[in-house]
Design a protein around this motif. Sequence first.
Motif: not given
Length: 500
Positions: A407-419, A432-444
């Motif tokens: 779930v990407i934060d509405p302001d686009g500054t962070s993304v939350l991954y729930r495992v 390891v293959t389930r994350f979008d390393y290139a396009d995710d925002p700066a805070e994960v």
Amino acid sequence: MFSPLSAASRLRPPAPAWLSDPKVCRTEALAGLVVGLALIPEAISFSIIAGVDPAVGLFASFTMAVTISVVGGRRAMISAATGAVALVIAPLNREHGFGHLVAAVILAGVLQIVLGALGVAKLMRFVPRSVMVGFVNSLAILIFLAQVPELTDVPWAVYPLAAAGLALMVLFPRITKVVLAPLVSIVVLTAITLAAGIAVPTVGDRGDLPSSLPVPGLPDVPFTLDTLTTIAPYALAIALVGLMESLMTAQLVDEITDTRSDKTRESVGQGIANIVTGFLGGMGGCAMIGQTMINVKVSGARTRLSTFLAGTFLMVLCVVFGPVVSDIPMAALVAVMVMVSVATFDWHSVAPRTLKRMPAGEITVMVLTVVCVVATHNLAIGVVVGSVAAVLIFAKRVAHAADVTSVIDPDGTSVLYRVTGELFFASANELVTRFDYADDPAEVVIDLSATHVWDASSVAALDTIEAKYAQRGKNVRITGLNERSARIHGTLSGELTGSH
């Protein structure tokens, strides 16, 4: 007034309740007699496999049964000379002689005591039910297949005698259950063959029965390191095969009788019984599944008395009534063992209705266990192969249970991954293959509150994820670790790649 006699009686452990029940004592005694009779041809056959005199197998069956009745952990289970142990010691006896065989049996007993004290019995909880069912079914098949040689290339009279024995065991319990049907069958068929002078294979055709009790003594080997290195591999094989068969049989009897037994005591007891057997010149042994089924399932025995009497009757029958026992037709004992195989097989497990509902993996494990046991005639190999297959199937199934949602934060500054699911070696690599390393925002943020970290592979996968984000100048924060997961992550994180 204080009485030393009354004090001693208070300290004496109470006598077992069954001693005061004549019905239970009768059942136990008759069960022991039937098992004792059935043990004789089996022990002789296993002696032939091991390449030793028939008396060696008979002595082993006598000492194993009597000793385990006192020191064992599973009441009513029969231990004696077995085919599995005979196969292990045959090469040793052939290449190095009988003295080395006896020494290996004694060392195997010592190893079983050590393994029992170390808690090897606890490993039984890792044997899946599908393996147990396969074990039981393959056992029934092996018991039946062992009777086939007794029904091939034999006089025609063997077939009607065996059929009559089966009919007696099916029909006689409808008349009365006071006397055990297998015993009636053996007595009746023996009387018929003797009275009519029918020439069929008998117990005496298997070999000469001993005419005296075994005498204790040391193995005739040099007590050197060379001897130890020679017998050690065989002793370890005897110990492991014997314990596995004994513990599996004990667990089976637990289920049949709906009682629990002390598996650690059984492990140690098997070791003591093998040591005693070795010093008395026997070939060693372990729990004997076919005879245990006769004792527990067919005869209804439930106490140590039946086990003790099985060994005692075996020796009395050989030493005192040898000529009579030698005249028992093998057809009578074949009929008993065929009934045992039918009663042992879990018919419900192969019913179409059961197979339709059973998961494919469970059926695969059961069939694989049966195939391995029947192909190798070794129950231990089947159990190991079945258990390994069950672990692999379980790991594959659980590996796909780990899932990742983002779930990407509405302001686009962070993304939350729930495992969610379990993180271990089979699922960690896919994580390891389930994350979008290139396009995710700066805070994960990675939320692990709905999962559990089980091993180093999982920690290494999390480290890899953090490293991939770090290469792109992004920050990762892991949250929600439970106490145990946090402990293993805190201990291993950053220590698995050799960079610290």
